[in-house]
Enzyme design. Structure first.
Site, short mmCIF file in Angstrom:
data_model
loop_
_atom_site.label_atom_id
_atom_site.label_comp_id
_atom_site.label_asym_id
_atom_site.label_seq_id
_atom_site.Cartn_x
_atom_site.Cartn_y
_atom_site.Cartn_z
N LYS A 1 -5.70 4.32 8.48
CA LYS A 1 -4.60 5.23 8.19
C LYS A 1 -4.91 6.75 7.87
O LYS A 1 -3.79 7.47 8.38
CB LYS A 1 -4.46 4.59 6.53
CG LYS A 1 -3.75 3.36 6.20
CD LYS A 1 -3.56 2.85 5.07
CE LYS A 1 -2.70 1.48 5.19
NZ LYS A 1 -2.19 1.04 3.82
N SER B 1 0.74 -1.22 0.05
CA SER B 1 0.08 -0.03 -0.06
C SER B 1 0.92 1.43 -0.05
O SER B 1 0.24 2.36 -0.10
CB SER B 1 -1.08 -0.02 1.20
OG SER B 1 -0.21 0.14 2.41
#
Length: 365
Positions: free
Chosen positions: A302, A257
């Site tokens: 996140k 990611s």
């Protein structure tokens, strides 16, 4: 004893009993929470995250932070009290254990898979960044993995360069499976390869490997529950050589990611323009060799982690926008991106202050 006192005592004892029971009752869940966020333009543990040699680099400012998610280990046995606390907490998420560790995957297996994905994301980030800057990159198709017990085991090896299958030149990883599945199970297929050791030696000497060999493999029937087809038991991938050295130094991080943020960091260091204009930008997203940005898991964690460190803008994969926008931290702008070019256009708007034009995430996407 007065009835009211007795009732309160009984309720207290019942609550204590339930709490004690909850501690010992194990549930099949795992927890996700915000993990560390690292500025790809800066240092981490005393050394630059991005190290480029053999090419002119330029000063940078601000932040281009990659973000992570912290998860409980595969062998962690969560109890009922912890699960309830996690469900109620704002900055964590409780999910079924199999969501993070499917098919009984062990901690070691998960770590190995994450490490491989992280390594691949770094390579794709380099390729995407250099393509965006029109810097030539040499690529070739390789054997990425060989399945244990498959017909290819012992005949093909990870890192072997696949030049052709049955005499037809291979230009992309997908060509390999297409050519193999033209056969029926039990038929022979011929791979023309450059062995991994010879390729590595040629790359080290800055030469092109010219010696090839043909390897004949008898196909077998697929066993994955899908449509029956011929296979040899390998996964094909891509390897590259770059005209200068780009090293990404970041330990104890896994998964794919961070690809987008690594690519942007590389572009920033190789161009005179200061991409952020001193702003604090964070983000996430996988990236492929052509600069396409893909969705990731744990986006809610996140964005929370990024905002807690001071991020003002968060580059969000298009397919994660709806989930991220449901609970956006105050003071954080979610910017929708689908390609590295989208991200670069957004950064231009951010550094010039024309943020009204930013493509912002909404609960609809």
């Amino acid at each position: 004893m007065p009835r009211r006192t007795a009732t309160m005592l009984a309720s207290t004892l019942m609550l204590i009993a339930l709490l004690c029971a909850g501690v010992f009752i194990k549930v099949p869940y795992s927890e996700m929470s915000p993990g560390p966020t690292v500025n790809t333009l800066a240092e981490h543990n005393g050394e630059p995250v991005l190290q480029i040699s053999g090419r002119k680099t330029y000063p940078t400012s601000g932040h281009l932070n990659m973000t992570t998610v912290r998860v409980t280990s595969a062998d962690y046995n969560m109890n009922l009290v912890e699960a309830i606390y996690g469900w109620l907490a704002h900055d964590s998420k409780v999910v079924p254990h199999d969501t993070l560790y499917p098919d009984g995957k062990t901690e070691e297996q998960s770590s190995q898979e994450n490490a491989e994905e992280f390594s691949q994301s770094q390579e794709s980030a380099k390729v995407a960044a250099l393509k965006e800057l029109h810097v030539p990159v040499t690529s070739w198709v390789i054997v990425s993995t060989v399945l244990k017990g498959s017909p290819a085991e012992g005949k093909l090896h990870a890192g072997d360069v696949i030049k052709a299958v049955d005499g037809t030149a291979v230009k992309a990883p997908g060509d390999v499976s297409k050519l193999v599945t033209k056969h029926k199970p039990g038929q022979d297929v011929v791979f023309t390869i450059v062995p991994a050791k010879e390729q590595a030696a040629a790359v080290k000497a800055h030469k092109t490997a010219t010696t090839t060999q043909n390897v004949t493999i008898t196909t077998t029937k697929s066993q994955d529950g899908g449509q029956e087809r011929a296979i040899v038991g390998i996964a094909a991938g891509t390897d590259h050589t770059f005209p200068f050295t780009i090293d990404i130094k970041l330990a104890d991080v896994g998964g794919p990611s961070a690809g987008l943020m690594f690519a942007l960091g590389i572009v920033d260091k190789l161009t005179p323009d200061d991409l952020t204009g001193g702003k604090f930008v964070a983000g996430t997203g996988t990236i492929d060799d052509n600069g396409r940005v893909g969705p990731i898991g744990g986006v809610e964690m996140k964005i929370a982690g990024a905002r807690s460190k001071g991020a003002q803008y968060f580059l969000t994969p298009k397919d994660n926008c709806a989930a991220a926008a449901k609970d956006t931290p105050e003071g954080l702008t979610l910017v929708k991106v689908n390609t590295i070019e989208d991200a670069l256009h957004a950064l231009k708007d951010i550094r010039t202050g024309t943020t009204a034009d930013l493509p912002k995430c909404t609960t609809k996407g």
